[in-house]
Motif scaffolding. Structure first.
Motif, short mmCIF file in Angstrom:
data_model
loop_
_atom_site.label_atom_id
_atom_site.label_comp_id
_atom_site.label_asym_id
_atom_site.label_seq_id
_atom_site.Cartn_x
_atom_site.Cartn_y
_atom_site.Cartn_z
N UNK A 255 132.24 118.78 94.20
CA UNK A 255 133.43 118.96 93.36
C UNK A 255 134.50 119.73 94.14
N UNK A 256 135.67 119.09 94.40
CA UNK A 256 136.70 119.77 95.20
C UNK A 256 137.36 120.93 94.45
N UNK A 257 137.44 120.81 93.11
CA UNK A 257 138.11 121.87 92.34
C UNK A 257 137.19 122.39 91.26
N UNK A 258 136.19 123.19 91.65
CA UNK A 258 135.18 123.59 90.67
C UNK A 258 135.72 124.50 89.57
N UNK A 259 136.94 125.04 89.75
CA UNK A 259 137.46 125.94 88.73
C UNK A 259 138.62 125.35 87.94
N UNK A 260 138.74 124.01 88.01
CA UNK A 260 139.82 123.38 87.24
C UNK A 260 139.29 123.01 85.86
N UNK A 261 140.17 123.05 84.85
CA UNK A 261 139.70 122.65 83.51
C UNK A 261 139.40 121.15 83.48
N UNK A 262 139.84 120.40 84.51
CA UNK A 262 139.62 118.96 84.50
C UNK A 262 138.17 118.61 84.85
N UNK A 263 137.53 119.47 85.66
CA UNK A 263 136.16 119.15 86.04
C UNK A 263 135.17 119.81 85.08
N UNK B 281 128.81 130.70 84.77
CA UNK B 281 130.16 130.94 84.25
C UNK B 281 130.19 131.83 83.03
N UNK B 282 129.50 132.96 83.11
CA UNK B 282 129.47 133.86 81.96
C UNK B 282 130.06 135.20 82.37
N UNK B 283 130.82 135.82 81.48
CA UNK B 283 131.24 137.18 81.80
C UNK B 283 130.06 138.11 81.50
N UNK C 163 133.54 135.81 89.34
CA UNK C 163 134.69 136.22 90.15
C UNK C 163 135.91 136.58 89.30
N UNK C 164 136.17 135.77 88.27
CA UNK C 164 137.36 136.02 87.45
C UNK C 164 137.27 137.39 86.76
N UNK C 165 136.13 137.65 86.12
CA UNK C 165 136.01 138.91 85.38
C UNK C 165 135.86 140.10 86.32
N UNK C 166 135.36 139.83 87.51
CA UNK C 166 135.28 140.87 88.52
C UNK C 166 136.70 141.31 88.89
N UNK C 167 137.55 140.33 89.10
CA UNK C 167 138.95 140.59 89.40
C UNK C 167 139.59 141.41 88.29
N UNK D 235 133.11 132.37 94.28
CA UNK D 235 134.31 131.85 93.61
C UNK D 235 134.09 130.50 92.96
N UNK D 236 133.33 129.62 93.64
CA UNK D 236 133.15 128.27 93.11
C UNK D 236 132.38 128.29 91.80
N UNK D 237 131.56 129.33 91.61
CA UNK D 237 130.69 129.36 90.44
C UNK D 237 131.26 130.20 89.30
N UNK D 238 132.57 130.48 89.37
CA UNK D 238 133.17 131.38 88.38
C UNK D 238 133.40 130.70 87.03
N UNK D 239 133.81 131.48 86.04
CA UNK D 239 134.00 130.94 84.70
C UNK D 239 135.42 130.45 84.49
N UNK D 240 136.17 130.37 85.59
CA UNK D 240 137.60 130.11 85.43
C UNK D 240 137.92 128.78 84.77
N UNK D 241 137.16 127.74 85.12
CA UNK D 241 137.42 126.42 84.53
C UNK D 241 137.27 126.46 83.02
N UNK D 242 136.23 127.15 82.59
CA UNK D 242 135.97 127.26 81.16
C UNK D 242 137.08 128.06 80.48
N UNK D 243 137.55 129.10 81.14
CA UNK D 243 138.64 129.90 80.55
C UNK D 243 139.91 129.06 80.42
N UNK D 244 140.18 128.20 81.43
CA UNK D 244 141.36 127.35 81.34
C UNK D 244 141.19 126.35 80.20
N UNK D 245 139.94 125.91 80.01
CA UNK D 245 139.66 125.00 78.89
C UNK D 245 139.95 125.67 77.56
N UNK D 246 139.67 126.98 77.48
CA UNK D 246 139.96 127.70 76.24
C UNK D 246 141.44 127.59 75.90
N UNK D 247 142.26 127.63 76.96
CA UNK D 247 143.70 127.57 76.78
C UNK D 247 144.07 126.22 76.14
#
Length: 491
Positions: free
Chosen positions: A152-160, A215-217, A302-306, A463-475
């Motif tokens: 997966x080239x964009x593992x943190x996109x809401x599209x994947x 992908x869990x905080x 990674x996201x929640x760490x940031x 970074x690839x395993x972060x919850x960011x994609x899911x968070x974008x999906x929430x949006x």
């Protein structure tokens, strides 16, 4: 208008939704129907409500896990065939031995009640569970080596990131959350023992699935793994360290916790085989106090760490503006003054509007050299300014390592220097910023300093395993409900 109600979708669009493609499992999945044309189902399906049960006070909708995975694989069909061709693999030679690695994410969405201006809104909380297909590889019968045919080239996109289950549940309501997710867990466990037979590129091929819940905080990990809440003295979801130990020894810890160990510890907690006092027992099980119900991968989000670290830096900035290292016990009024001075400065210099709750975008802008320069204008003493700049400089050297999708490729130098930098960072905290880290440290700072190299050695990336994609999906979810994310609408 992209999103139409289900019944008006054209056939081409229906193909993309779970429930369209036939498939089978060998051996058949335990306790899961073999029907393949199952679309959206009630998340409470399969509950047997007995007379004295309280009726479920929730609405949930989900796909059957295996059906959703099939839809995701069929969606990648062209990529898989293309990947095999690029690797020079004979199409008919690769019919078995495919492994699919799946990232799972789950996150509470806070208040999603529809806002209509007037009157008090009743809180309506939601939780989303979703998955992303991270990579597909095939085991060659001849040489026995694994060839990756899809990454997966964009593992943190809401599209994947494919939604699996949506429920109106407060993520803190353990009973309802576990009840709704139990069937998902059961299906996932059944799939681990079985192979999927599915037609890809016109030939039947067999797939095995490997699930990794990353992908869990921290709040959700603790909830799912039966650990005490984030404020617990057992600070970490990866090791048994206590907060005091972690602040004494900031860097040298190794990952010891696992789902199976948590289950064993829960049994000890439940049965107390050595007849110990509550304190001794709690020390023996290291803060496991509920039954773990879903396996998560011991990693760092990674996201929640940031976000967590930015929150901490925001507080350090306030301390420095008020010179807390000189006078230990400031009043609330003073703190409030420093905070508004900081906010004002950040707004003037960085165009950063103060936020109610730290979010990813604010964190990204706050953790920069420009921000530190701006804050330093308000710090009276030159040596404290140097210390702050050095702290941020080290942090900016460390951050790409756990933020990037593939650190070995994207920031090899910083990866090599990580342990050195984290050691240096820890020394700064325990000397120059001793007033703040004496016997205490925040959960995410501990993970950032102690566990990053080990996780990267094991997984190749954080970074690839972060919850960011899911968070974008929430949006997106908020957008479809025509609501406003966490903005106050009451005048």
């Amino acid at each position: 208008q992209i999103f139409q109600p289900l019944h008006t979708l054209r056939n081409a669009e229906k193909e993309l939704l779970p429930g369209f493609h036939p498939f089978e499992w060998q051996p058949a999945l335990k306790n899961v129907s073999s029907a393949t044309n199952v679309g959206i189902i009630d998340g409470l399906a399969g509950w047997t409500a007995s007379v004295d049960d309280v009726p479920a006070d929730t609405i949930a909708r989900r796909y059957r896990y295996d059906v959703a995975l099939v839809a995701a694989l069929k969606d990648l069909e062209e990529d898989i065939v293309e990947g095999m061709r690029e690797n020079g693999l004979e199409d008919c030679a690769c019919t078995s031995g495919f492994s699919v690695v799946v990232k799972e994410s789950c996150d509470g969405m806070g208040d999603v009640s529809e806002k209509h201006g007037a009157g008090p809104t009743v809180p309506e909380k939601a939780v989303r569970f979703s998955f992303t297909i991270m990579s597909i590889s095939v085991q060659l019968a001849t040489g026995g080596k694994q060839v990756t045919v899809f990454q997966e080239p964009k593992p943190n996109s809401e599209l994947s990131c494919k939604p699996l289950c949506l429920m109106f549940v407060d993520e803190s309501d353990h009973e309802t959350l576990t009840a709704v997710l139990w069937p998902v867990v059961a299906e996932r466990n059944a799939m681990k023992e079985s192979r999927l037979i599915l037609s890809i590129g016109g030939l039947q091929r067999s797939f095995r699935f490997h699930f990794r819940g990353t992908g869990y905080d921290e709040k959700m990990v603790r909830e799912m793994e039966g650990l005490e809440a984030s404020g617990s003295t057992y600070i970490c979801t990866l090791c048994d360290s206590t907060r005091a130990e972690a602040s004494q020894n900031m860097v040298l810890h190794s990952i010891t916790r696992s789902h199976d160990e948590n289950l064993e510890r829960y049994e000890i907690w439940r049965t107390n085989p050595y007849s110990e006092s509550a304190e001794e027992l709690r020390d023996r099980v290291k803060g496991v106090s509920a039954k773990p119900f879903m396996e998560t991968q011991p990693t760092l989000d990674a996201l929640h760490c940031d976000i967590g670290n930015a929150t901490e830096f925001y507080k350090i900035f306030q301390d420095e503006i008020g010179e807390v290292h000189l006078n230990g016990n400031p009043s609330r009024e003073e703190r409030r003054r420093w905070r508004s001075a900081l906010d004002k400065q950040l707004r003037k210099r960085m165009k950063l509007k103060p936020v109610m709750r730290m979010n990813g975008n604010y964190a990204r802008r706050l953790m920069t050299r420009e921000a530190v320069e701006a804050v330093c204008e308000l710090v009276p003493s030159e040596e404290r300014r140097q210390a702050l700049k050095e702290l941020m400089e080290l942090y900016l050297q460390m951050k790409p390592v756990w933020r990037s999708t593939c650190p070995a490729r994207e920031c090899p130098d910083q990866l090599c220097r990580y342990s050195f930098n984290s050691q240096h960072f820890a020394e700064l905290l325990s000397t120059t910023f001793k007033h703040r880290y004496d016997g205490k440290i925040t959960n995410y700072l501990h993970k950032t300093l102690a566990h990053v190299p080990e996780i990267i050695e094991r997984d190749g990336s954080i970074g690839a395993w972060a919850s960011e994609g899911n968070e974008s999906g929430n949006k997106l979810f908020r957008r479809f409900r025509k609501m406003n994310a966490r903005q106050s609408k009451s005048f």
